[in-house]
Design a protein around this motif. Structure first.
Motif, mmCIF file in Angstrom:
data_model
loop_
_atom_site.group_PDB
_atom_site.id
_atom_site.type_symbol
_atom_site.label_atom_id
_atom_site.label_comp_id
_atom_site.label_asym_id
_atom_site.label_seq_id
_atom_site.Cartn_x
_atom_site.Cartn_y
_atom_site.Cartn_z
ATOM 1 N N ARG A 292 -3.508 -7.454 3.538
ATOM 2 C CA ARG A 292 -2.164 -7.285 2.978
ATOM 3 C C ARG A 292 -2.134 -7.682 1.504
ATOM 4 N NH1 ARG A 292 2.454 -10.205 1.872
ATOM 5 N NH2 ARG A 292 4.452 -9.195 2.389
ATOM 6 N N HIS A 293 -2.717 -8.836 1.178
ATOM 7 C CA HIS A 293 -2.734 -9.275 -0.225
ATOM 8 C C HIS A 293 -3.556 -8.319 -1.085
ATOM 9 C CE1 HIS A 293 -0.585 -13.094 0.073
ATOM 10 N NE2 HIS A 293 -1.216 -13.322 1.218
ATOM 11 N N TYR A 294 -4.676 -7.853 -0.544
ATOM 12 C CA TYR A 294 -5.513 -6.932 -1.326
ATOM 13 C C TYR A 294 -4.770 -5.632 -1.599
ATOM 14 C CZ TYR A 294 -9.386 -3.924 -2.651
ATOM 15 O OH TYR A 294 -10.199 -3.049 -3.328
ATOM 16 N N TYR A 295 -4.093 -5.110 -0.556
ATOM 17 C CA TYR A 295 -3.379 -3.847 -0.741
ATOM 18 C C TYR A 295 -2.257 -3.989 -1.766
ATOM 19 C CZ TYR A 295 -0.040 -0.138 0.145
ATOM 20 O OH TYR A 295 0.843 0.884 -0.011
ATOM 21 N N LEU A 296 -1.466 -5.045 -1.646
ATOM 22 C CA LEU A 296 -0.338 -5.214 -2.570
ATOM 23 C C LEU A 296 -0.807 -5.492 -3.995
ATOM 24 C CD1 LEU A 296 2.130 -7.296 -0.368
ATOM 25 C CD2 LEU A 296 2.142 -4.837 -0.825
ATOM 26 N N ASP A 297 -1.987 -6.085 -4.136
ATOM 27 C CA ASP A 297 -2.516 -6.346 -5.480
ATOM 28 C C ASP A 297 -3.175 -5.114 -6.098
ATOM 29 O OD1 ASP A 297 -1.658 -8.946 -5.361
ATOM 30 O OD2 ASP A 297 -3.586 -9.743 -4.671
ATOM 31 N N HIS A 298 -3.376 -4.070 -5.303
ATOM 32 C CA HIS A 298 -4.026 -2.853 -5.813
ATOM 33 C C HIS A 298 -3.179 -1.625 -5.479
ATOM 34 C CE1 HIS A 298 -7.299 -5.804 -5.525
ATOM 35 N NE2 HIS A 298 -7.919 -5.107 -6.463
ATOM 36 N N ARG A 306 6.766 -2.434 -5.036
ATOM 37 C CA ARG A 306 5.826 -3.332 -4.349
ATOM 38 C C ARG A 306 6.494 -3.990 -3.150
ATOM 39 N NH1 ARG A 306 3.710 -8.634 -4.277
ATOM 40 N NH2 ARG A 306 1.419 -8.699 -4.343
ATOM 41 N N ALA A 310 5.443 -3.726 0.794
ATOM 42 C CA ALA A 310 5.208 -4.910 1.618
ATOM 43 C C ALA A 310 6.063 -4.886 2.879
ATOM 44 C CB ALA A 310 5.491 -6.176 0.807
#
Length: 451
Positions: A292-298, A306, A310
């Motif tokens: 989840r963090h990787y997807y939202l950061d990319h 964003r 999420a």
């Protein structure tokens, strides 16, 4: 006079039995050792497979019950219509769609030229032409207000729910192929057609007196909800999980049961299987957080919000996360139960304390002439079987429960503990009020004494 010599098991009378062949004895021991080693190895392999496949089975169930079940999918995504992040993204996208072809400076220039051609002084016409930015701002504010009213109304919830229900087949294609309908999947991009909402805003603008809104041409009205380059690669695996989704969890249970039954120490094997499956589910749950963090950061540029991305990510995976947490708690509970029925010092102390407490309660009740009669005696005689039946019933209820949660596990544990407590009290009452053994009788005594 002596009779003939007795026959011996080994051969005719008077003959010693033939000695056992050391080679045959050694072969028998080797064969037994090889069989035990094979059982231990098979048990270990099955237990490891079970631990690895439990989270995969949960994923298969999620794909089958969430992504491919229209009613459950709609109930999952319906709350997104009231999600502030989704509403803000919808307002922004609708405003862009409606105002995409509104050119304030050009409109002001056309109005100024027309007025000047009808006698307006040049300076006044120039002032009108300079109102282009103000026209843009006024139109944008009016569109935003209209879009906000539409998104905040029940109509948007209806549009959202209806579009998702009608286009649910596209969600299936999101995992197995190309999408279609209002909810569309192309490559790795998932979009929702908000054309109905845009048309509603245009109508509200016309009703509010902004007649040029009726001439707004059709523009791109797609709201990008999700984008991932890995989506296309996951389709083959998702299709396979869909095919085996109904039977895969059953297969995993069968593998785990076989691994425990083949083990030399079944209670330990059960505890290890439960803890291993719980650990595997915990690893997958942590992996989802990292993903989840990787997807939202990319996030790619196609995703407008964003926060909206999420919200969609969390909503679609909510039931999978709940299932993983439930599996973790269930594994810990099963391992703890397997430990408490074992021969360890602490389990023995706990069971002894429970029995002493039940005995004290039964003796106190007997002092007040409160007994269970034959029910207590029968329970004491069949306590082990009744405990096994209670465990099987609770396991069956959990198996048939539709989408159990952590609360379900805790509730069933409390029910099982209550049943075991009742059985302990009944058994203690049976021990307290059981049939009194006959008095011991000594040797008979005669009237006349000694020799």
């Amino acid at each position: 006079m002596t009779g003939p010599p007795a026959a011996t098991p080994g051969g005719p009378a008077g003959e010693e039995p033939p000695p056992r062949s050391p080679a045959r004895y050694g072969a028998g021991r080797a064969s037994g050792a090889a069989g035990r080693a094979a059982r231990v190895t098979a048990s270990a392999v099955l237990i490891v497979l079970t631990c690895v496949l439990v989270p995969v089975a949960l994923l298969a169930t999620w794909v089958h019950d969430i992504a491919l079940d229209t009613d459950r999918y709609v109930s999952t995504v319906s709350p997104l219509a009231r999600e502030p992040a989704i509403q803000d993204a919808a307002v922004h996208r609708i405003t862009e769609a409606v105002g995409a072809k509104v050119n304030g400076p050009q409109a002001a220039a056309d109005i100024g030229t027309w007025l000047q051609s009808h006698g307006l002084p040049p300076r006044a016409a120039d002032a009108v032409k300079a109102l282009g930015p103000q026209i843009d701002s006024a139109v944008e504010q009016a569109v935003t207000r209209a879009a906000t009213r539409v998104v905040d109304s029940k109509a948007f919830e209806t549009v959202w729910t209806t579009a998702n229900r009608a286009a649910h087949q596209a969600v299936v294609h999101a995992l197995t192929g190309e999408g279609r309908g209002a909810f569309e999947v192309k490559g790795g991009t998932v979009t929702l057609d908000i054309g109905t909402a845009v048309e509603r805003v245009k109508k509200d603008l016309v009703d509010a007196g902004i007649s040029p809104a009726a001439k707004i041409p059709d523009v791109n009205k797609q709201l990008v909800l999700f984008q991932s380059d890995q989506l296309a690669k996951a389709r083959k695996g998702a299709h396979l999980l869909d095919v085996i989704g109904n039977w895969f969890p059953v297969l995993v249970v069968v593998l785990g049961t076989a691994g425990v039954l083949l083990a030399r120490h079944r209670r330990r094997a059960l505890a290890r299987t439960a803890l291993g499956a719980a650990f595997a589910c915990l690893v997958v749950a942590i992996g989802l957080v990292v993903a989840r963090h990787y997807y939202l950061d990319h996030l790619p540029p196609e995703v407008q919000s964003r926060a909206a991305a999420a919200a969609v990510f969390d909503t679609l995976l909510r039931f999978l996360k709940v299932s993983l947490r439930t599996a973790v708690v269930l594994g810990v509970v099963v391992a703890l139960g397997a430990y408490l029925i074992g021969p360890g010092r602490l389990p023995v102390v706990v069971r002894g304390a429970c029995d002493r407490t039940a005995d004290s309660a039964a003796q106190w009740a007997a002092g007040y002439h409160i007994t269970t009669g034959r029910a207590g005696t029968w329970t004491q005689a069949h306590r082990r079987s009744l405990t096994l039946v209670a465990l099987l019933v609770v396991a069956l209820v959990f198996t048939l429960w539709n989408h159990p949660t952590v609360l379900t596990v805790l509730l069933l544990v409390l029910v099982l503990l209550g049943v075991l407590a009742v059985l302990a009290l009944l058994a203690a009452s049976g021990r307290t009020t059981g049939p009194t053994p006959p008095p011991a009788t000594g040797p008979p005594t005669g009237d006349g004494g000694g020799a």
